[in-house]
Design a protein around this motif. Structure first.
Motif, mmCIF file in Angstrom:
data_model
loop_
_atom_site.group_PDB
_atom_site.id
_atom_site.type_symbol
_atom_site.label_atom_id
_atom_site.label_comp_id
_atom_site.label_asym_id
_atom_site.label_seq_id
_atom_site.Cartn_x
_atom_site.Cartn_y
_atom_site.Cartn_z
ATOM 1 N N LEU A 151 38.720 -0.664 63.940
ATOM 2 C CA LEU A 151 39.450 -1.576 62.865
ATOM 3 C C LEU A 151 40.316 -1.028 61.679
ATOM 4 O O LEU A 151 40.889 -1.512 61.049
ATOM 5 C CB LEU A 151 38.394 -2.693 62.391
ATOM 6 N N LEU A 152 39.686 -0.061 61.410
ATOM 7 C CA LEU A 152 40.247 0.919 60.368
ATOM 8 C C LEU A 152 41.552 1.638 60.868
ATOM 9 O O LEU A 152 41.587 2.988 60.807
ATOM 10 C CB LEU A 152 39.374 1.891 59.636
ATOM 11 N N ASP A 153 42.681 1.062 61.242
ATOM 12 C CA ASP A 153 43.768 1.608 61.617
ATOM 13 C C ASP A 153 44.554 1.914 60.398
ATOM 14 O O ASP A 153 44.250 1.804 59.127
ATOM 15 C CB ASP A 153 44.533 0.733 62.644
ATOM 16 N N LEU A 154 45.846 2.445 60.625
ATOM 17 C CA LEU A 154 46.664 2.932 59.445
ATOM 18 C C LEU A 154 47.023 1.517 58.554
ATOM 19 O O LEU A 154 47.085 1.547 57.616
ATOM 20 C CB LEU A 154 48.095 3.219 60.160
ATOM 21 N N THR A 155 47.271 0.298 59.302
ATOM 22 C CA THR A 155 47.500 -0.785 58.394
ATOM 23 C C THR A 155 46.340 -1.307 57.599
ATOM 24 O O THR A 155 46.570 -1.542 56.536
ATOM 25 C CB THR A 155 48.029 -1.797 59.456
ATOM 26 N N ALA A 156 45.119 -1.259 58.008
ATOM 27 C CA ALA A 156 44.022 -1.551 57.378
ATOM 28 C C ALA A 156 43.712 -0.580 56.180
ATOM 29 O O ALA A 156 43.490 -0.813 55.137
ATOM 30 C CB ALA A 156 42.639 -1.604 58.153
ATOM 31 N N GLY A 157 43.819 0.728 56.639
ATOM 32 C CA GLY A 157 43.819 1.906 55.570
ATOM 33 C C GLY A 157 44.809 1.660 54.393
ATOM 34 O O GLY A 157 44.686 2.000 53.192
ATOM 35 N N ARG A 158 46.053 1.211 54.839
ATOM 36 C CA ARG A 158 46.992 1.119 53.873
ATOM 37 C C ARG A 158 46.630 0.168 52.857
ATOM 38 O O ARG A 158 46.997 0.099 51.575
ATOM 39 C CB ARG A 158 48.358 1.003 54.494
ATOM 40 N N ARG A 159 46.113 -0.883 53.339
ATOM 41 C CA ARG A 159 45.848 -2.183 52.455
ATOM 42 C C ARG A 159 44.521 -1.751 51.548
ATOM 43 O O ARG A 159 44.598 -2.118 50.449
ATOM 44 C CB ARG A 159 45.178 -3.297 53.499
ATOM 45 N N LEU A 160 43.743 -0.800 52.135
ATOM 46 C CA LEU A 160 42.450 -0.563 51.201
ATOM 47 C C LEU A 160 43.272 0.361 50.185
ATOM 48 O O LEU A 160 42.896 0.357 49.083
ATOM 49 C CB LEU A 160 41.375 0.326 52.138
ATOM 50 N N ALA A 161 43.909 1.261 50.723
ATOM 51 C CA ALA A 161 44.476 2.118 49.863
ATOM 52 C C ALA A 161 45.225 1.344 48.303
ATOM 53 O O ALA A 161 45.429 1.916 47.281
ATOM 54 C CB ALA A 161 45.381 3.326 50.300
ATOM 55 N N PRO A 180 38.141 13.711 62.357
ATOM 56 C CA PRO A 180 39.296 13.165 61.619
ATOM 57 C C PRO A 180 40.456 12.801 62.256
ATOM 58 O O PRO A 180 40.607 13.312 63.391
ATOM 59 C CB PRO A 180 39.455 14.777 60.991
ATOM 60 N N ALA A 181 41.099 11.931 61.828
ATOM 61 C CA ALA A 181 42.276 11.520 62.415
ATOM 62 C C ALA A 181 43.471 11.095 61.506
ATOM 63 O O ALA A 181 43.022 10.872 60.328
ATOM 64 C CB ALA A 181 42.015 10.014 63.165
ATOM 65 N N PRO A 182 44.550 10.766 61.894
ATOM 66 C CA PRO A 182 45.627 10.168 60.844
ATOM 67 C C PRO A 182 45.192 9.179 60.022
ATOM 68 O O PRO A 182 44.830 8.235 60.415
ATOM 69 C CB PRO A 182 46.999 9.987 61.557
ATOM 70 N N SER A 183 45.455 9.367 58.701
ATOM 71 C CA SER A 183 45.113 8.188 57.916
ATOM 72 C C SER A 183 46.105 8.112 56.429
ATOM 73 O O SER A 183 46.789 9.275 56.374
ATOM 74 C CB SER A 183 43.705 8.212 57.562
ATOM 75 N N VAL A 184 45.885 7.189 55.795
ATOM 76 C CA VAL A 184 46.551 7.205 54.296
ATOM 77 C C VAL A 184 45.951 7.824 53.150
ATOM 78 O O VAL A 184 46.432 7.809 52.057
ATOM 79 C CB VAL A 184 47.074 5.661 54.058
ATOM 80 N N ALA A 185 44.930 8.393 53.506
ATOM 81 C CA ALA A 185 43.897 8.959 52.477
ATOM 82 C C ALA A 185 44.731 10.064 51.631
ATOM 83 O O ALA A 185 45.547 11.037 52.076
ATOM 84 C CB ALA A 185 42.579 9.609 53.084
#
Length: 266
Positions: A151-161, A180-185
């Motif tokens: 559920l923590l895909d790039l879209t969800a991660g971007r919203r959190l960021a 580790p995987a690609p993310s917006v961190a």
């Protein structure tokens, strides 16, 4: 969603009471969350950027406790009495065990600042995280998850960021049992336990951590560090026997070097 609302309703009331008692500002000041280890902080421009997302992965399954401890100690270095919100699933609680308040106090932290919320599953955890980062007055939010987190895909991660940035809340993603995987961190770290330096009379030394910077949006990655926790100063620093490391760069851990030699021999 109803579970998220129920959990966060009580959480917001607790934060409001703490804010009223301590006169906390509506949002943390912009800047950096410094570790206290000067070379480490200087290399990052001051520390971990406040209002950003930072990921912590355990270098090995056995390092999960060390990764959690490092994230917690780092969060407890936020100034003032602003509450720290720790979100985790019930499954994470079973795997990692309960958080021990006297242990936090023994390390020099204030367990009264820690607000622990256990969500039933990953969906509820993500919903709680989205709400928690927007709670006025919180200093940092730790989100602990185990294994894959689809559920923590790039879209969800971007919203959190974006939510963390807008609220000025530092979001620490504790990704245990995951690769580790690609993310917006903003930054991504691998954390492992390091051998502590014995004290007088061969007493157990302070907690020590080996860190590898896997990704940094603002600069180069690949650096390795050793940070020792100083209980008295409530900060990270350089171990007594690490002067030769010039305070920062570490060679590859011995266990990896041994594994490499073993592979060649095979």
């Amino acid at each position: 969603m109803r579970e998220s609302s129920h959990l966060l309703a009580g959480l917001r009331q607790r934060i409001a009471r703490i804010a009223a008692d301590g006169g906390l500002p509506g949002r943390p000041a912009a800047g950096w969350l410094a570790s206290g280890h000067a070379p480490f902080d200087d290399a990052l421009g001051g520390g971990l950027a406040v209002g950003r997302t930072h990921e912590f992965f355990a270098a090995d399954t056995l390092d999960a406790t060390s990764a959690a401890a490092f994230a917690a100690l780092l969060a407890l270095r936020t100034p003032g009495k602003a509450p720290l919100i720790w979100l985790r699933t019930v499954d994470a609680g079973r795997r990692a065990g309960r958080i021990y308040a006297p242990g936090i106090a023994e390390l020099g932290g204030d367990p009264d600042r820690l607000l622990l919320v256990e969500a039933g599953d990953s969906k509820a955890l993500l919903a709680c995280a989205s709400d928690a980062i927007r709670c006025a007055g919180s200093a940092a939010v730790i989100v602990e998850s185990w294994g894959r987190f689809p559920l923590l895909d790039l879209t969800a991660g971007r919203r959190l960021a974006l939510g963390a940035r807008d609220a000025g809340t530092t979001l620490l993603m504790l990704r245990l049992g995951a690769a580790p995987a690609p993310s917006v961190a903003e930054t991504r770290w691998s954390v492992a336990a390091a051998a502590s330096h014995a004290l007088e009379a061969n007493a157990p030394g302070a907690p020590a951590f080996d860190l590898e910077l896997l990704r940094w949006r603002s600069g180069a990655a690949g650096t390795r560090w050793r940070l020792d926790w100083n209980h008295d100063e409530q900060s990270f620093g350089q171990g007594v026997g690490d002067a030769a490391l010039s305070g920062a760069l570490l060679p590859l851990p011995a266990r990896r070097a041994m594994a490499s030699h073993g592979a060649k021999a095979a």
